[in-house]
Design an enzyme around this catalytic site. Sequence first.
Site, short mmCIF file in Angstrom:
data_model
loop_
_atom_site.label_atom_id
_atom_site.label_comp_id
_atom_site.label_asym_id
_atom_site.label_seq_id
_atom_site.Cartn_x
_atom_site.Cartn_y
_atom_site.Cartn_z
CB SER A 1 27.95 0.23 13.21
OG SER A 1 29.11 1.01 13.06
CE LYS B 1 27.82 3.77 12.15
NZ LYS B 1 28.96 3.23 11.38
CE1 TYR C 1 29.23 7.38 13.77
CE2 TYR C 1 31.43 7.65 14.67
CZ TYR C 1 30.53 6.94 13.91
OH TYR C 1 30.93 5.77 13.29
CE1 TYR D 1 29.70 -1.00 9.01
CE2 TYR D 1 30.25 -3.05 10.13
CZ TYR D 1 29.85 -1.73 10.18
OH TYR D 1 29.60 -1.14 11.38
CB VAL E 1 33.14 -3.16 15.51
CG1 VAL E 1 33.22 -2.98 14.01
CG2 VAL E 1 33.10 -1.83 16.24
#
Length: 316
Positions: free
Chosen positions: A70, A73, A197, A249, A267
């Site tokens: 992530s 992103k 993705y 998060y 992660v």
Amino acid sequence: MARRSHKPDLKAILDDIADRMAGESERGKVADYIPELAKANLNRFGIAVVPIGGAPVVAGDADEPFSVQSIVKVFTLTLALERAGSGIWARVGREPSGDPFNSIVQLEYEHGIPRNPFINPGAIVVADIILGKRKPQAAIEEFVGLCRRFACDESIGIDADVAASEIATGARNRALAHFMAAEGNLKNPVEDVLELYFNQCAVAMSCRQLAMSARFLASAGRLEGDDDPIITAERARRIVALMVTCGLYDASGEFAFRVGIPAKSGVGGGILGVVPGRASIAAWCPGLDEKGNSLLATRAFEELARATGWSIFGVL
């Protein structure tokens, strides 16, 4: 941001942090819901800092590639803002979610509009924007090229085994994508969007490469030695702001409170940080805490912030 009167000895600080992390017995748990990530070695730890105008300073396993997940992103949002400008915010919000990064509950309540671009549904919408009307492979190649440009390193690529593992186990992300498609918030076929993705998340970088790749965010959108800015200073500031509020998060607030450095986690065990006007930072250890963030990379950031005074909220 408050300034200390001395220039920190980054090499000594990073070496000390790496030594401390090597001696930690509590190391978290790997992300075993993606089979390839479950193979990661919990004893690995790396950290890298790239000061503005300076060479990378590294310690530990800083040159060991890992799946950035992530963290990517941050870069997909950068590209999507160049594609769609402020129009992106009609399709994805800018608020912390308060729910797990792959939750469908809030998405259903808010009619397919994800809370922010750093949770899974938000990043899937961003992938849809990047894809446009192209085939996934063309968008994948463009994105890998962008990562290479950011890091000034042509060796960066996608870990094919991780990508295949994500595709094989991505049922929840498919559910998120199909729900958003049903609400009219995906414009391309779901499987095309997810192919992009999943491959984006499977980009592999080392701490050195990752810290290098975020220099432009520490430098108001510019790469050193490049006449053309990556993005405007305003957009760089917006991305960094989202890193503060949404980057870790459901632990974003705690990280801001304890560390004070804008950051984005993944992660795969990495955390990417940006100190505007100072430096970009990456730390990695595969073991995660209960919120899905690297346990030891989080501790390393806290120690680095304390040793350098690099907090956007003032000297710690």
